[in-house]
Design an enzyme around this catalytic site. Structure first.
Site, PDB file in Angstrom:
ATOM      1  N   LYS A   1       0.805  -1.226   0.000  1.00  0.00           N
ATOM      2  CA  LYS A   1       0.000   0.000   0.000  1.00  0.00           C
ATOM      3  C   LYS A   1       0.843   1.285   0.000  1.00  0.00           C
ATOM      4  CE  LYS A   1      -4.160  -2.035   1.939  1.00  0.00           C
ATOM      5  NZ  LYS A   1      -5.094  -2.151   3.069  1.00  0.00           N
TER       6      LYS A   1
ATOM      7  N   ALA B   1       0.883  -0.513  14.416  1.00  0.00           N
ATOM      8  CA  ALA B   1       1.414   0.627  13.652  1.00  0.00           C
ATOM      9  C   ALA B   1       1.858   0.139  12.281  1.00  0.00           C
ATOM     10  CB  ALA B   1       2.565   1.278  14.409  1.00  0.00           C
TER      11      ALA B   1
HETATM   12  N1  LIG Z   1     -11.347  -4.618   7.495  1.00  0.00           N
HETATM   13  C1  LIG Z   1     -10.637  -4.089   6.529  1.00  0.00           C
HETATM   14  O1  LIG Z   1     -11.151  -3.581   5.525  1.00  0.00           O
HETATM   15  C2  LIG Z   1      -9.134  -4.060   6.649  1.00  0.00           C
HETATM   16  C3  LIG Z   1      -8.383  -3.194   5.841  1.00  0.00           C
HETATM   17  C4  LIG Z   1      -6.994  -3.193   5.980  1.00  0.00           C
HETATM   18  C5  LIG Z   1      -6.374  -4.037   6.898  1.00  0.00           C
HETATM   19  N2  LIG Z   1      -7.139  -4.889   7.650  1.00  0.00           N
HETATM   20  C6  LIG Z   1      -6.503  -5.801   8.618  1.00  0.00           C
HETATM   21  O2  LIG Z   1      -5.680  -5.049   9.498  1.00  0.00           O
HETATM   22  C7  LIG Z   1      -4.577  -5.840   9.908  1.00  0.00           C
HETATM   23  C8  LIG Z   1      -3.277  -5.046   9.753  1.00  0.00           C
HETATM   24  O3  LIG Z   1      -3.052  -4.711   8.407  1.00  0.00           O
HETATM   25  P1  LIG Z   1      -1.719  -3.916   7.999  1.00  0.00           P
HETATM   26  O4  LIG Z   1      -1.774  -3.700   6.541  1.00  0.00           O
HETATM   27  O5  LIG Z   1      -1.523  -2.733   8.875  1.00  0.00           O
HETATM   28  O6  LIG Z   1      -0.594  -5.030   8.351  1.00  0.00           O
HETATM   29  P2  LIG Z   1       0.967  -4.832   8.572  1.00  0.00           P
HETATM   30  O7  LIG Z   1       1.460  -3.619   7.876  1.00  0.00           O
HETATM   31  O8  LIG Z   1       1.577  -6.137   8.264  1.00  0.00           O
HETATM   32  O9  LIG Z   1       1.117  -4.529  10.168  1.00  0.00           O
HETATM   33  C9  LIG Z   1       0.975  -5.569  11.098  1.00  0.00           C
HETATM   34  C10 LIG Z   1       0.874  -5.010  12.515  1.00  0.00           C
HETATM   35  O10 LIG Z   1       0.599  -6.116  13.377  1.00  0.00           O
HETATM   36  C11 LIG Z   1       1.582  -6.139  14.427  1.00  0.00           C
HETATM   37  N3  LIG Z   1       1.824  -7.525  14.827  1.00  0.00           N
HETATM   38  C12 LIG Z   1       2.047  -8.596  13.999  1.00  0.00           C
HETATM   39  N4  LIG Z   1       2.235  -9.703  14.744  1.00  0.00           N
HETATM   40  C13 LIG Z   1       2.140  -9.323  16.050  1.00  0.00           C
HETATM   41  C14 LIG Z   1       2.261 -10.017  17.303  1.00  0.00           C
HETATM   42  N5  LIG Z   1       2.522 -11.320  17.347  1.00  0.00           N
HETATM   43  N6  LIG Z   1       2.081  -9.317  18.448  1.00  0.00           N
HETATM   44  C15 LIG Z   1       1.814  -8.001  18.410  1.00  0.00           C
HETATM   45  N7  LIG Z   1       1.696  -7.278  17.270  1.00  0.00           N
HETATM   46  C16 LIG Z   1       1.860  -7.942  16.100  1.00  0.00           C
HETATM   47  C17 LIG Z   1       2.801  -5.479  13.819  1.00  0.00           C
HETATM   48  O11 LIG Z   1       3.648  -5.049  14.869  1.00  0.00           O
HETATM   49  P3  LIG Z   1       5.233  -4.796  14.605  1.00  0.00           P
HETATM   50  O12 LIG Z   1       5.329  -3.403  14.054  1.00  0.00           O
HETATM   51  O13 LIG Z   1       5.837  -4.940  15.944  1.00  0.00           O
HETATM   52  O14 LIG Z   1       5.679  -5.842  13.618  1.00  0.00           O
HETATM   53  C18 LIG Z   1       2.141  -4.335  13.045  1.00  0.00           C
HETATM   54  O15 LIG Z   1       1.774  -3.296  13.906  1.00  0.00           O
HETATM   55  C19 LIG Z   1      -4.600  -7.113   9.063  1.00  0.00           C
HETATM   56  O16 LIG Z   1      -5.146  -8.144   9.842  1.00  0.00           O
HETATM   57  C20 LIG Z   1      -5.551  -6.780   7.925  1.00  0.00           C
HETATM   58  O17 LIG Z   1      -6.241  -7.912   7.469  1.00  0.00           O
HETATM   59  C21 LIG Z   1      -8.495  -4.910   7.543  1.00  0.00           C
END
Ligand SMILES: NC(=O)c1ccc[n+]([C@@H]2O[C@H](COP(=O)([O-])OP(=O)(O)OC[C@H]3O[C@@H](n4cnc5c(N)ncnc54)[C@H](OP(=O)(O)O)[C@@H]3O)[C@@H](O)[C@H]2O)c1
Length: 273
Positions: free
Chosen positions: A66, A126
């Site tokens: 993104k 984040a």
């Molecule tokens: N409903 C919707 O339309 C929609 C739209 C967009 C996204 N989402 C959902 O939102 C979520 C995040 O998306 P994203 O694009 O922001 O993903 P991303 O960029 O991969 O970010 C992942 C986040 O999760 C944290 N994380 C991962 N494993 C963890 C753990 N074991 N313990 C604590 N924190 C953990 C990461 O922390 P670190 O920084 O420490 O790695 C980071 O803050 C996904 O599940 C996605 O499916 C939903």
């Protein structure tokens, strides 16, 4: 036949093709929507193909591209600029323009749940979507603080340092992982919860019996993560990411076709959310 894609990695589980192909059929548009898994090294070639191939009319972008996609585009919508995030690309006279319908979809779902409006909020995570969540909150509430906690605190600090003043509003404070302030809106933007046994291991005891507090998980599959089922047990109000997901798709479809598609019973059945 015109073509549309969602690009990401992983992409296998994306439900976007089911939604958009249903709408193409329903509104009698001769188009097809497919998912494509890319490596980062293939991003530039994909965008160039989109630019020259007349049958490709639009693209959705998901994890982890993104932000990475931005440098290959010609223009950005104001919201994409502010959130440094693009989930929808449209083509206008060979120009590729990036939009962010995650942010506007999140805002729309918040508007339906006004319980939190006179309160600070807590964002957990984040990652790529978090700036869109901040944007959505700030459209409705500039006067209260936003707290962020992230497993890797520096990533949250870096994210906040890149935000424009309009999104900082009355202040954004990064707390240590495990520090839980009292607020009326707590949003899980981490990917922890996608697996049924995932658990954030944060202590929300102070939220016991607080039914005015909203716990919102962006994850929609599973429908009820541990984050949400624990909140339900405590008596909090819960929301999952289903409507945000469907609304971001609806807004993308509208950008591509000028049709405002309906989220009807059939679509809820098709995606089984
Ligand atoms: N409903 C919707 O339309 C929609 C739209 C967009 C996204 N989402 C959902 O939102 C979520 C995040 O998306 P994203 O694009 O922001 O993903 P991303 O960029 O991969 O970010 C992942 C986040 O999760 C944290 N994380 C991962 N494993 C963890 C753990 N074991 N313990 C604590 N924190 C953990 C990461 O922390 P670190 O920084 O420490 O790695 C980071 O803050 C996904 O599940 C996605 O499916 C939903």
């Amino acid at each position: 036949m015109n073509k549309y894609f969602v690009i990401g990695n992983p992409i296998e589980h994306s439900l976007s093709p089911l939604i958009h192909n249903y709408w193409f059929k329903k509104y009698k548009i001769n188009s097809i929507y497919e998912k494509t898994k890319l490596e980062t090294s293939g991003l530039r070639d994909f965008v160039e193909e989109m630019r020259i191939n007349n049958s490709i009319k639009g693209v959705n972008v998901t994890v982890p591209f993104k932000s990475k996609i931005i440098s290959f585009l010609d223009e950005l919508s104001p919201i994409s600029k502010e959130t440094f995030s693009v989930n929808t690309i449209i083509k206008e006279n060979k120009k590729l323009i990036g939009y962010n319908t995650d942010a506007t979809a999140f805002q729309k779902t918040l508007e339906e749940n006004n319980l939190w409006l006179n309160s600070s909020s807590l964002i957990i995570g984040a990652g790529g979507v978090t700036s869109s969540i901040i944007w959505g909150i700030r459209q409705l509430n500039l006067k209260d603080k936003i707290y962020i906690i992230n497993r890797t605190k520096e990533k949250a600090e870096d994210l906040v340092s890149r935000l424009v003043p309009g999104l900082i509003g009355s202040g954004i404070e990064v707390l240590n992982w495990g520090e839980i302030p009292g607020v009326n809106l707590v949003i899980n933007t981490t990917s922890l919860g996608l697996k049924q046994n995932d658990n954030l291991q944060l202590d929300f005891k102070k939220y016991q019996n607080k039914k005015e507090c909203i716990f919102y998980d962006l994850i929609y599959n599973p429908k009820e993560t541990n984050f949400l089922s624990n909140a339900k047990k405590r008596g909090n109000h819960i929301i999952n990411g289903k409507m945000m997901f469907l609304i971001q798709a609806k807004q993308a479809f509208n950008l591509w076709t000028n049709i405002d598609p309906e989220i009807d019973a059939e679509i809820l059945k098709i995606v089984n959310l």
